[in-house]
Motif scaffolding. Structure first.
Motif, PDB file in Angstrom:
ATOM      1  N   GLY A  42      82.563   4.649  16.590  1.00  0.00           N
ATOM      2  CA  GLY A  42      82.449   5.553  15.504  1.00  0.00           C
ATOM      3  C   GLY A  42      83.403   5.454  14.582  1.00  0.00           C
ATOM      4  N   VAL A  43      83.508   6.345  13.886  1.00  0.00           N
ATOM      5  CA  VAL A  43      84.323   6.652  12.693  1.00  0.00           C
ATOM      6  C   VAL A  43      85.779   7.460  13.101  1.00  0.00           C
ATOM      7  N   ILE A  44      87.081   6.949  12.846  1.00  0.00           N
ATOM      8  CA  ILE A  44      87.676   7.637  12.898  1.00  0.00           C
ATOM      9  C   ILE A  44      88.193   8.474  11.491  1.00  0.00           C
ATOM     10  N   ASP A  61      78.638  10.680  16.330  1.00  0.00           N
ATOM     11  CA  ASP A  61      77.111  11.577  16.136  1.00  0.00           C
ATOM     12  C   ASP A  61      77.285  13.476  16.091  1.00  0.00           C
ATOM     13  N   GLY A  62      78.616  13.498  15.447  1.00  0.00           N
ATOM     14  CA  GLY A  62      78.566  15.334  14.992  1.00  0.00           C
ATOM     15  C   GLY A  62      79.697  15.328  15.906  1.00  0.00           C
ATOM     16  N   GLU A  63      80.278  14.334  17.463  1.00  0.00           N
ATOM     17  CA  GLU A  63      81.131  15.189  18.074  1.00  0.00           C
ATOM     18  C   GLU A  63      82.222  14.245  18.093  1.00  0.00           C
ATOM     19  N   VAL A  64      83.901  14.796  18.126  1.00  0.00           N
ATOM     20  CA  VAL A  64      84.567  13.952  18.370  1.00  0.00           C
ATOM     21  C   VAL A  64      86.001  13.543  19.327  1.00  0.00           C
ATOM     22  N   TRP A  65      85.618  12.402  19.434  1.00  0.00           N
ATOM     23  CA  TRP A  65      86.235  11.542  21.166  1.00  0.00           C
ATOM     24  C   TRP A  65      88.162  11.841  20.341  1.00  0.00           C
TER      25      TRP A  65
END
Length: 128
Positions: A42-44, A61-65
């Motif tokens: 994903g993107v940082i 996809d709109g969720e932050v991990w």
């Protein structure tokens, strides 16, 4: 009477410190992670190099991990320093995700950012 009040206050303070310490160390070690490797790309959206573990917040996809790395010293030994990534960079992480399926949280053993590979836990990197 004053001694009893002091004793109660001291016990309460001790309980608060111990309870807070338990929460602070809840994600140390590996017991909180699943067996088997998990991959994330994903993107940082945020980076922290603070103790106890540097972290990356990664949007997928709109969720932050939340991606935990090794200790600051071990992360630096792996070559991952503050000049190696910034918000907006893509990251690929391999590691172990939280056993709690409601958490979007993992502990990375390897991250790849801007074409560079950083093995923050080299002894745990899966064999190719």
């Amino acid at each position: 009477m004053a001694l009893t009040a002091f004793f109660r206050a001291a016990c309460l303070a001790g309980a608060l410190v111990i309870g807070g310490a338990g929460a602070a160390v809840a994600h140390h070690g590996w017991a909180w992670t699943e067996d088997g490797y998990f991959e994330l790309e994903g993107v940082i959206v945020a980076i922290s190099f603070a103790n106890p573990h540097p972290t990356l917040d990664v949007e997928i996809d709109g969720e932050v991990w939340r991606v935990d790395l090794a200790t600051p010293a071990a992360t630096q030994r792996a070559g991952f320093t503050e000049d190696k990534a910034e918000v907006g960079d893509e990251v690929y992480a391999i590691g172990n995700r939280s056993r709690d399926s409601t958490e979007r949280w993992m502990k990375a053993v390897r991250i790849i950012v801007n074409g560079e590979t950083f093995d923050v836990y080299p002894s745990r990197v899966p064999a190719n």
